[in-house]
Design a protein around this motif. Structure first.
Motif, PDB file in Angstrom:
ATOM      1  N   MET A  95      35.998  43.553  80.915  1.00 24.03           N
ATOM      2  CA  MET A  95      37.217  44.339  81.024  1.00 24.03           C
ATOM      3  C   MET A  95      37.574  44.912  79.645  1.00 24.03           C
ATOM      4  SD  MET A  95      40.818  43.253  82.714  1.00 24.03           S
ATOM      5  CE  MET A  95      39.993  43.176  84.302  1.00 24.03           C
ATOM      6  N   LYS A  96      37.579  46.223  79.543  1.00 26.31           N
ATOM      7  CA  LYS A  96      37.776  46.877  78.249  1.00 26.31           C
ATOM      8  C   LYS A  96      39.253  47.056  77.941  1.00 26.31           C
ATOM      9  CE  LYS A  96      36.245  50.843  75.509  1.00 26.31           C
ATOM     10  NZ  LYS A  96      35.464  52.101  75.521  1.00 26.31           N
ATOM     11  N   ARG A  97      39.668  46.593  76.752  1.00 29.29           N
ATOM     12  CA  ARG A  97      41.054  46.723  76.305  1.00 29.29           C
ATOM     13  C   ARG A  97      41.065  47.281  74.888  1.00 29.29           C
ATOM     14  NH1 ARG A  97      42.681  41.222  79.495  1.00 29.29           N
ATOM     15  NH2 ARG A  97      40.923  40.360  78.357  1.00 29.29           N
ATOM     16  N   GLU A  98      41.936  48.236  74.667  1.00 24.86           N
ATOM     17  CA  GLU A  98      41.996  48.941  73.387  1.00 24.86           C
ATOM     18  C   GLU A  98      43.354  48.710  72.732  1.00 24.86           C
ATOM     19  OE1 GLU A  98      42.250  53.604  71.932  1.00 24.86           O
ATOM     20  OE2 GLU A  98      41.297  53.113  73.843  1.00 24.86           O
ATOM     21  N   LEU A  99      43.354  48.426  71.436  1.00 22.75           N
ATOM     22  CA  LEU A  99      44.591  48.180  70.703  1.00 22.75           C
ATOM     23  C   LEU A  99      45.338  49.490  70.448  1.00 22.75           C
ATOM     24  CD1 LEU A  99      46.122  45.812  69.246  1.00 22.75           C
ATOM     25  CD2 LEU A  99      45.012  46.610  67.140  1.00 22.75           C
ATOM     26  N   LYS A 100      46.667  49.454  70.680  1.00 25.60           N
ATOM     27  CA  LYS A 100      47.508  50.615  70.395  1.00 25.60           C
ATOM     28  C   LYS A 100      48.774  50.154  69.684  1.00 25.60           C
ATOM     29  CE  LYS A 100      46.098  53.804  74.069  1.00 25.60           C
ATOM     30  NZ  LYS A 100      45.631  54.848  73.142  1.00 25.60           N
ATOM     31  N   VAL A 101      49.287  51.007  68.791  1.00 26.11           N
ATOM     32  CA  VAL A 101      50.549  50.736  68.103  1.00 26.11           C
ATOM     33  C   VAL A 101      51.647  51.501  68.826  1.00 26.11           C
ATOM     34  CG1 VAL A 101      51.827  50.882  65.937  1.00 26.11           C
ATOM     35  CG2 VAL A 101      49.366  50.411  65.904  1.00 26.11           C
ATOM     36  N   THR A 102      52.748  50.811  69.183  1.00 31.31           N
ATOM     37  CA  THR A 102      53.839  51.443  69.919  1.00 31.31           C
ATOM     38  C   THR A 102      54.909  51.967  68.958  1.00 31.31           C
ATOM     39  OG1 THR A 102      55.185  49.440  70.208  1.00 31.31           O
ATOM     40  CG2 THR A 102      53.385  49.809  71.784  1.00 31.31           C
ATOM     41  N   SER A 103      55.908  52.647  69.513  1.00 27.30           N
ATOM     42  CA  SER A 103      56.877  53.382  68.690  1.00 27.30           C
ATOM     43  C   SER A 103      57.720  52.508  67.773  1.00 27.30           C
ATOM     44  CB  SER A 103      57.805  54.201  69.590  1.00 27.30           C
ATOM     45  OG  SER A 103      57.077  55.200  70.263  1.00 27.30           O
ATOM     46  N   ASP A 104      57.908  51.227  68.125  1.00 30.35           N
ATOM     47  CA  ASP A 104      58.697  50.352  67.246  1.00 30.35           C
ATOM     48  C   ASP A 104      57.826  49.616  66.228  1.00 30.35           C
ATOM     49  OD1 ASP A 104      57.476  48.369  68.726  1.00 30.35           O
ATOM     50  OD2 ASP A 104      59.312  47.629  69.660  1.00 30.35           O
ATOM     51  N   GLY A 105      56.544  49.963  66.170  1.00 30.11           N
ATOM     52  CA  GLY A 105      55.625  49.350  65.205  1.00 30.11           C
ATOM     53  C   GLY A 105      54.872  48.154  65.745  1.00 30.11           C
ATOM     54  N   SER A 106      55.331  47.599  66.867  1.00 25.90           N
ATOM     55  CA  SER A 106      54.615  46.486  67.478  1.00 25.90           C
ATOM     56  C   SER A 106      53.411  47.017  68.263  1.00 25.90           C
ATOM     57  CB  SER A 106      55.548  45.685  68.395  1.00 25.90           C
ATOM     58  OG  SER A 106      56.087  46.518  69.408  1.00 25.90           O
ATOM     59  N   LYS A 107      52.471  46.138  68.534  1.00 22.78           N
ATOM     60  CA  LYS A 107      51.215  46.557  69.147  1.00 22.78           C
ATOM     61  C   LYS A 107      51.156  46.171  70.621  1.00 22.78           C
ATOM     62  CE  LYS A 107      48.920  45.947  64.704  1.00 22.78           C
ATOM     63  NZ  LYS A 107      48.024  45.078  63.905  1.00 22.78           N
TER      64      LYS A 107
END
Length: 219
Positions: free
Chosen positions: A1-13
């Motif tokens: 299962m492929k999961r990709e890291l992303k940074v959200t608007s408040d700086g948390s991931k």
């Protein structure tokens, strides 16, 4: 299962699931969403000194961490269901924790054994269950609060059915309630059909509404 890291608007991931084209948390702020939906409108609305929380969708462990940090000395039994646990590399990458103490706690939450109760801190017992939502049976009237944090109905419609909400309704104590980020009309109709009193609440950043569903106290 492929999961990709992303940074959200408040700086948390958060993590992005390519299979379902879904993120684990809001791209407008993972931390802000969890604090608003599950802590402000969930945990903080329960007055009991001792409570049992059931989470449908352990995911990254963010809700569990925030509950531990924000419990205010209350005794909490926390049961979390997750069919697809993260790898150590993945949970290390999201790196939740606003303080050094929270970062240590976050690691403890993920390193805790699955399918067995583990005391993370005095008064906070976590049981992570590696299972699908549909496969678990719970003792009736045993839970004070449910965090319903499944992937969106567009990705997993089978997790937002009257069958699963019936299970939630039966598991909650009278007066107990469920909170979720989801405010879809059909989801709320499904909740009402099984007996919940449903309330729309202001949503987290960039989302108009969220949902609170309460089991009547006279049931």
């Amino acid at each position: 299962m492929k999961r990709e890291l992303k940074v959200t608007s408040d700086g948390s991931k958060t993590l992005y699931m390519e299979n379902w084209d879904e993120c684990y948390h809001s791209v407008h702020g993972a931390l802000n969403e969890s604090m608003h939906v599950f802590i402000k409108n969930g945990l903080n609305e329960v007055e009991a000194d001792s409570l049992h929380i059931l989470e449908f969708g352990f995911g990254t462990g963010l809700n569990a961490l925030l509950t531990l940090s924000e419990r205010g000395g209350r005794s909490i039994q926390y049961t979390a269901l997750e069919k697809y646990p993260l790898s150590e590399e993945e949970w290390n990458a999201v790196a939740y924790g606003r303080t050094s103490e929270e970062r240590v706690a976050f690691a403890s939450i993920h390193l805790a054994d699955w399918n067995a109760p583990v005391e993370i801190e005095s008064g906070f017992v976590l049981k992570k269950v590696e299972t699908g939502f549909e496969e678990v049976e719970f003792e009736p009237n045993s839970v004070d609060l449910i965090y319903y944090d499944a992937f969106a109905p567009s990705a997993q419609p089978e997790l937002w059915t009257t069958e699963l909400f019936t299970k939630c309704f039966q598991t909650l104590k009278p007066g107990g309630f469920l909170v979720t980020y989801c405010a879809k009309g059909q989801v709320k109709r499904n909740m009402k059909e099984v007996g919940f009193e449903v309330m729309a609440l202001p949503g987290p950043p960039m989302k108009r509404e969220m949902t609170k569903a309460t089991k009547p106290s006279n049931v």
